[in-house]
Design a protein around this motif. Structure first.
Motif, mmCIF file in Angstrom:
data_model
loop_
_atom_site.group_PDB
_atom_site.id
_atom_site.type_symbol
_atom_site.label_atom_id
_atom_site.label_comp_id
_atom_site.label_asym_id
_atom_site.label_seq_id
_atom_site.Cartn_x
_atom_site.Cartn_y
_atom_site.Cartn_z
ATOM 1 N N ILE A 182 0.889 -1.099 0.212
ATOM 2 C CA ILE A 182 -0.041 -0.177 0.206
ATOM 3 C C ILE A 182 1.159 1.366 -0.009
ATOM 4 N N ASN A 183 1.955 1.272 0.598
ATOM 5 C CA ASN A 183 2.799 2.439 0.536
ATOM 6 C C ASN A 183 3.363 2.752 -0.550
ATOM 7 N N ALA A 184 3.856 1.481 -1.298
ATOM 8 C CA ALA A 184 4.412 1.675 -2.450
ATOM 9 C C ALA A 184 3.405 2.408 -3.789
ATOM 10 N N TYR A 185 2.009 1.729 -3.534
ATOM 11 C CA TYR A 185 0.964 1.903 -4.387
ATOM 12 C C TYR A 185 0.718 3.566 -4.303
ATOM 13 N N LYS A 186 0.164 3.764 -3.173
ATOM 14 C CA LYS A 186 -0.384 4.969 -2.748
ATOM 15 C C LYS A 186 0.225 6.248 -3.541
ATOM 16 N N PRO A 187 1.345 6.382 -3.473
ATOM 17 C CA PRO A 187 2.036 7.614 -4.370
ATOM 18 C C PRO A 187 1.784 7.586 -5.964
ATOM 19 N N LEU A 188 1.611 6.337 -6.322
ATOM 20 C CA LEU A 188 1.189 6.219 -7.556
ATOM 21 C C LEU A 188 0.028 6.130 -8.304
ATOM 22 N N LYS A 202 -20.111 10.026 -4.680
ATOM 23 C CA LYS A 202 -19.190 10.922 -4.967
ATOM 24 C C LYS A 202 -18.227 11.376 -4.146
ATOM 25 N N GLY A 203 -17.096 11.832 -4.133
ATOM 26 C CA GLY A 203 -16.301 12.620 -3.113
ATOM 27 C C GLY A 203 -14.894 12.473 -3.498
ATOM 28 N N GLU A 204 -14.164 12.901 -2.662
ATOM 29 C CA GLU A 204 -12.629 12.849 -3.004
ATOM 30 C C GLU A 204 -11.642 11.582 -2.474
ATOM 31 N N ALA A 205 -11.182 11.006 -3.476
ATOM 32 C CA ALA A 205 -10.275 9.719 -2.944
ATOM 33 C C ALA A 205 -9.179 10.193 -2.042
ATOM 34 N N VAL A 206 -9.221 9.591 -0.896
ATOM 35 C CA VAL A 206 -8.196 10.159 0.052
ATOM 36 C C VAL A 206 -7.207 9.220 0.476
ATOM 37 N N ASP A 207 -7.566 7.931 0.250
ATOM 38 C CA ASP A 207 -6.531 6.827 0.744
ATOM 39 C C ASP A 207 -6.892 5.539 0.045
ATOM 40 N N ILE A 208 -5.891 4.603 0.369
ATOM 41 C CA ILE A 208 -6.259 3.117 -0.061
ATOM 42 C C ILE A 208 -6.104 2.218 1.326
ATOM 43 N N GLY A 209 -7.307 1.768 1.445
ATOM 44 C CA GLY A 209 -7.572 0.934 2.576
ATOM 45 C C GLY A 209 -6.642 -0.289 2.865
ATOM 46 N N ASN A 210 -6.776 -0.718 3.857
ATOM 47 C CA ASN A 210 -5.730 -2.068 4.123
ATOM 48 C C ASN A 210 -6.107 -3.083 3.447
ATOM 49 N N ASP A 211 -7.338 -3.228 2.750
ATOM 50 C CA ASP A 211 -7.592 -4.249 1.845
ATOM 51 C C ASP A 211 -7.566 -3.855 0.682
ATOM 52 N N GLY A 212 -7.011 -2.797 0.228
ATOM 53 C CA GLY A 212 -6.870 -2.091 -1.102
ATOM 54 C C GLY A 212 -7.713 -1.639 -1.739
#
Ligand code: BTN
Length: 237
Positions: A182-188, A202-212
Motif C-alpha cells: 500500500i505504501n508503494a502503491y499510494k503515491p502512484l 461521489k467524493g474525494e479519493a483520499v486513501d487506499i484501505g488495508n484491503d486495497g
C-alpha cells in the motif's frame, strides 16, 4: 507455485489469452507457471464484462500460475506493470488508476484483468504498444507507447520486461496485501486527491484501505470505501 522464467507459449491468433490459460488449467498444463502471448486476439475481454479491443499493434499476454487466492494480487501486479512500462515511456510519467489501469496523461496505456479459476490465478495484460490511432470512442481515453514516445517498441521486449517486473514484484512483496504494498502503491495512484464517482457515491479519493479498497471522503466529511466496479476520476476517463 510460480517459477521464473515462465514457460512461454506464443500464439498467432486466439480468442483471448485468458481463455487459453483456462483451457491449459482444464488440461492440467500450467506447471510452474506460463506466460501466453498472442499476436492478435479476436475476443479480448476487459474488466467488468467489457470487450477489450486489440490488434497486432498491441500486446496481449496472460500469466497463469497456481497459488491461493489473494486480494492483494491486483495491486501487486499493477506495481509490476507500472515499473515495466515506465522503462519504455521515457520522460512521460505513468500512474495507476485504481485498481490497476496504467495511465499516462489521463489516458489508458494498459489494462489488467485478474481472474481466478479453481486454485489458479490468471493475469491478463493488455498494453497499447504501437497503436497509432484509436477508434473515435476510445481516442479520448486511450494512449500507446507509440503515441507517448513517437517510436515503435518491440512487443516481445515489452513482454520480457513485464515478466521480469512481475518476478521483482512477487519477490519484493510476496502475494499478500501488506503495508509495503500500500505504501508503494499510494503515491502512484492517480485517484488520490481527485474527485471521483462510483456506484457508492461521489467524493474525494483520499486513501487506499488495508484491503486495497479506495477510501473516499464525501463533501459532508463522511468516508466510504469502493471495493470494485468502475470509478470515474475528474480529469481522467
Ligand atoms: C481492462 O482494463 O478492462 C482489462 C483489459 C485486459 C485485456 C487483456 S489482453 C490479454 C488478456 N486477454 C483478455 O481477453 N484480456 C486480457
Amino acid at each position: 507455485m510460480i517459477k521464473f522464467p515462465l514457460t512461454r507459449i506464443n500464439l498467432d491468433t486466439v480468442d483471448s489469452t485468458n481463455n487459453y490459460a483456462k483451457k491449459l488449467i482444464r488440461e492440467g498444463k500450467i506447471g510452474d507457471g506460463v506466460c501466453i502471448i498472442a499476436n492478435e486476439q479476436t475476443q479480448g475481454r476487459g474488466r467488468l464484462g467489457r470487450i477489450w479491443q486489440s490488434s497486432e499493434e498491441s500486446l496481449c499476454m496472460t500469466v497463469a500460475f497456481k497459488h491461493k487466492f489473494s486480494e492483494g494480487l491486483t495491486l501487486i501486479v499493477a506495481l509490476g506493470l507500472y515499473d515495466a512500462l515506465s522503462s519504455f515511456s521515457g520522460d512521460k510519467k505513468l500512474m495507476i488508476k485504481w485498481p490497476n489501469d496504467i495511465i499516462c496523461q489521463g489516458k489508458k496505456l494498459c489494462g489488467i484483468l485478474c481472474e481466478r479459476v479453481s486454485e489458479y490465478n490468471i493475469i491478463g495484460i493488455g498494453v497499447n504498444v504501437n497503436n497509432k490511432y484509436f477508434d473515435a470512442e476510445f481516442a479520448y481515453k486511450a494512449t500507446s507507447l507509440y503515441r507517448l514516445c513517437g517510436k515503435e517498441t518491440d512487443k516481445l521486449m515489452v513482454s520480457k520486461q513485464i515478466e521480469l517486473a512481475l518476478c521483482r514484484s512477487f519477490t519484493t512483496y510476496g502475494f499478500e496485501l501488506s503495508e509495503n504494498v500500500i505504501n508503494a502503491y499510494k503515491p502512484l495512484c492517480a485517484n488520490i486527491g481527485k474527485n471521483t464517482e462510483s456506484i457508492k457515491g461521489k467524493g474525494e479519493a483520499v486513501d487506499i484501505g488495508n484491503d486495497g479498497s479506495l477510501v473516499v471522503k464525501t463533501a459532508e466529511g463522511k468516508f466510504f470505501t469502493v471495493n470494485s466496479g468502475e470509478v470515474i476520476v475528474n480529469g481522467i476517463y
